[in-house]
Design a protein around this motif. Structure first.
Motif, short mmCIF file in Angstrom:
data_model
loop_
_atom_site.label_atom_id
_atom_site.label_comp_id
_atom_site.label_asym_id
_atom_site.label_seq_id
_atom_site.Cartn_x
_atom_site.Cartn_y
_atom_site.Cartn_z
N THR A 131 21.98 55.54 54.25
CA THR A 131 22.10 56.73 55.09
C THR A 131 21.59 56.42 56.49
O THR A 131 20.47 55.94 56.67
CB THR A 131 21.32 57.92 54.50
OG1 THR A 131 21.96 58.35 53.30
CG2 THR A 131 21.31 59.09 55.48
N ASP A 197 29.05 51.09 51.56
CA ASP A 197 29.19 52.51 51.89
C ASP A 197 28.01 52.97 52.73
O ASP A 197 26.87 52.59 52.48
CB ASP A 197 29.26 53.35 50.61
CG ASP A 197 30.52 53.08 49.81
OD1 ASP A 197 31.43 53.92 49.83
OD2 ASP A 197 30.59 52.02 49.15
N VAL A 199 26.37 56.62 54.62
CA VAL A 199 26.39 58.07 54.79
C VAL A 199 26.04 58.38 56.23
O VAL A 199 25.01 57.93 56.75
CB VAL A 199 25.39 58.76 53.84
CG1 VAL A 199 25.28 60.25 54.19
CG2 VAL A 199 25.83 58.59 52.40
N GLU A 206 28.85 59.38 64.07
CA GLU A 206 29.90 58.41 63.78
C GLU A 206 30.50 57.85 65.06
O GLU A 206 30.83 56.66 65.14
CB GLU A 206 30.99 59.07 62.93
CG GLU A 206 32.11 58.12 62.55
CD GLU A 206 33.16 58.77 61.67
OE1 GLU A 206 34.20 58.14 61.42
OE2 GLU A 206 32.94 59.93 61.23
N ARG A 218 33.03 51.97 53.93
CA ARG A 218 33.46 53.36 53.81
C ARG A 218 32.35 54.25 54.38
O ARG A 218 31.18 54.06 54.07
CB ARG A 218 33.75 53.72 52.37
CG ARG A 218 35.04 53.09 51.84
CD ARG A 218 35.18 53.33 50.34
NE ARG A 218 36.50 52.94 49.87
CZ ARG A 218 36.86 51.70 49.57
NH1 ARG A 218 35.97 50.72 49.71
NH2 ARG A 218 38.07 51.44 49.12
N HIS A 220 30.87 58.09 54.78
CA HIS A 220 30.89 59.41 54.16
C HIS A 220 30.08 60.37 55.03
O HIS A 220 28.97 60.06 55.43
CB HIS A 220 30.29 59.36 52.75
CG HIS A 220 30.86 58.30 51.87
ND1 HIS A 220 31.94 58.51 51.06
CD2 HIS A 220 30.50 56.99 51.71
CE1 HIS A 220 32.23 57.39 50.40
NE2 HIS A 220 31.36 56.46 50.78
N ARG A 221 30.62 61.54 55.29
CA ARG A 221 29.92 62.55 56.11
C ARG A 221 29.25 63.55 55.21
O ARG A 221 29.91 64.31 54.50
CB ARG A 221 30.95 63.22 57.04
CG ARG A 221 30.46 64.50 57.71
CD ARG A 221 29.44 64.20 58.81
NE ARG A 221 29.28 65.38 59.64
CZ ARG A 221 28.43 66.36 59.40
NH1 ARG A 221 27.65 66.32 58.32
NH2 ARG A 221 28.33 67.39 60.22
N ILE A 222 27.92 63.53 55.16
CA ILE A 222 27.15 64.47 54.35
C ILE A 222 26.00 65.01 55.17
O ILE A 222 25.15 64.26 55.66
CB ILE A 222 26.60 63.81 53.08
CG1 ILE A 222 27.74 63.24 52.22
CG2 ILE A 222 25.78 64.81 52.25
CD1 ILE A 222 27.26 62.52 50.97
N ARG A 398 27.30 66.63 46.85
CA ARG A 398 28.12 65.73 47.66
C ARG A 398 27.65 64.29 47.55
O ARG A 398 28.46 63.36 47.51
CB ARG A 398 28.11 66.22 49.12
CG ARG A 398 28.90 67.51 49.28
CD ARG A 398 28.65 68.23 50.59
NE ARG A 398 29.40 69.48 50.65
CZ ARG A 398 29.21 70.44 51.54
NH1 ARG A 398 28.29 70.30 52.47
NH2 ARG A 398 29.93 71.54 51.50
N VAL A 402 29.59 60.84 46.11
CA VAL A 402 29.65 59.51 46.73
C VAL A 402 29.23 58.44 45.71
O VAL A 402 29.88 57.40 45.57
CB VAL A 402 28.76 59.45 47.99
CG1 VAL A 402 28.64 58.01 48.50
CG2 VAL A 402 29.33 60.34 49.07
N GLU A 405 32.00 57.89 43.22
CA GLU A 405 33.11 57.14 43.81
C GLU A 405 32.79 55.65 43.89
O GLU A 405 33.63 54.80 43.56
CB GLU A 405 33.41 57.68 45.21
CG GLU A 405 34.52 56.91 45.94
CD GLU A 405 34.62 57.27 47.40
OE1 GLU A 405 34.96 56.37 48.21
OE2 GLU A 405 34.35 58.44 47.76
#
Length: 414
Positions: A131, A197, A199, A206, A218, A220-222, A398, A402, A405
């Motif tokens: 993160t 990955d 977050v 981003e 990848r 991920h927006r959390i 959420r 992730v 996934e």
């Protein structure tokens, strides 16, 4: 209780709340436990948040100093470059966990754990995610910010110009050490490349770090979770103070708020403490300084405030203070270059001002002397926030998505 309930090793510098990063990591652990998962908090620095034991969360805390709190600068430099004890303890922890349902989630490493955590995580072969609370993976001082000039830094990290620039908040030797550490983390530990990955906690974030991320990852927006209660719209939104909540430091814009408040003829109220507190008191004797307060008291002050002023000069990640204020139905005045602007709709839930511009901020504060405007922005802030609140439950749902996934991709690739 979630059907998907993995073991999650949460790596963080501190085992207690010392700032937004640790707060999110610890509350995520509590939320994961409540959803039936098995979180394990792995941290370097004590003390341990009492809520973790109460919730049955396993904690592995090494009881070390963080880098700033270490009485020995030499020991801090060694620990910050390669914390061998952390590497060994994390390796031992990961080796005893089930391989088919364990994931490693790193929230922070730069204040105590060091790049050494890359070695045991890589050796474990476990899936992992990172993160982005700040930018220490890509910038020596973690902020893309020149703390000497008090302005955003446009330089390419670790370029010749970067190495030559004295931008650290403390001194140039620490900048050199941090640059060497980042070089070590990047080229030897390959810490950034460790994660498939990431977050991201805001869309604006981003935009800032997108070009620095390793290819093929990848994102991920959390949103960070926010602990708040819906108290409804305010009955008297135009009363109260103009408040600042947070660390009293130059990059947070505390001096800027003080100057703008003087120009606008309003009294600034500071909740928090930090390295410039005494200088602020000397410069602004008419201001009110409340120091650090318990969370419930901070929320009460936010609820009673006319507006929260968030004048940060650096990018930030996703300021929790901005979201907490809006949950209380309080408009936010926010700098147009920090990630907090993403949560504030200009002239609908708060006001934007030009970053670093005292006259622009003073203009926003002056506008908020209009009771009707404050009432409209207050209602907007409350309604927009509670339309889709970033609760801990939603955050955990959420983040579990992730994790699932990542593990599904791993099983398919096996």
């Amino acid at each position: 209780m979630a059907a998907f309930a993995p073991t999650v090793v949460i790596c963080i510098d501190h085992a207690s709340v010392t700032g937004g990063q640790a707060k999110v990591a610890i509350e995520s652990a509590l939320g994961l436990a409540a959803h039936g998962a098995r979180p394990i908090v792995f941290a370097s620095a004590a003390p341990v948040d009492e809520r973790l034991a109460a919730a049955g969360v396993e904690v592995v805390c090494l009881g070390q100093h963080d880098l700033l709190g270490n009485p020995s600068r030499a020991a801090a430099a060694i620990q910050g470059t390669w914390n061998q004890r952390a590497a060994q303890a994390l390796g031992e922890l990961l080796a005893r966990l089930p391989k088919d349902d364990t994931i490693v989630h790193v929230h922070g490493w730069a204040k105590a754990l060091s790049p050494s955590i890359a070695a045991p995580i890589r050796a474990s072969g476990l899936p992992r995610v990172y993160t982005l609370h700040e930018y220490f993976l890509f910038c020596p001082n973690g902020g893309f910010y020149n703390y000497k000039k008090h302005e955003l830094c446009p330089l390419e990290p670790l370029s010749a110009a970067c190495w030559a620039t004295a931008c650290d908040a403390v001194n140039y030797p620490r900048k050199i050490w941090r640059s060497a550490r980042l070089t070590f983390a990047r080229d030897y530990a390959k810490l950034a490349e460790l994660f498939s990955d990431y977050v991201c906690i805001s869309n604006y974030q981003e935009e800032i770090i997108g070009r620095y991320l390793p290819k093929g990852v990848r994102l991920h927006r959390i949103s960070n979770p926010v602990d708040a209660e819906d108290l409804g719209r305010k009955s008297d939104p135009a009363s109260g103070d103009y408040i600042f909540v947070g660390r009293l430091s130059p990059e947070k814009g505390a001096f800027l708020f003080a100057e703008a408040a003087a120009r606008a003829g309003v009294t600034p109220v500071f909740i928090g403490d930090g390295p410039i507190a005494e200088e602020l008191r000397a410069r602004v004797p008419q201001a009110r300084f409340l120091g650090w307060l318990p969370p419930a008291q901070v929320r009460a002050h936010m609820r009673a405030a006319r507006a929260l002023v968030f004048p940060s000069l650096w990018y930030e990640g996703q300021p929790l203070t901005v979201m907490e204020a809006q949950a209380m139905g309080t408009p936010v005045v926010v700098s147009n270059v920090c990630a907090g602007r993403e949560e504030v709709a200009d002239d609908e839930t708060g006001l934007w001002f030009e970053s670093g511009n005292a006259e622009s901020l003073a203009g926003a504060l002056t506008r908020l002397k209009d009771d009707a405007l404050v009432a409209r922005l207050s209602a907007g802030a409350h309604d927009v926030y509670w339309r889709d609140p970033p609760t801990l439950d939603r955050h955990v749902e959420r983040i579990l998505g992730v994790y699932e996934e990542i593990m599904s991709r791993r099983r398919l690739a096996a």
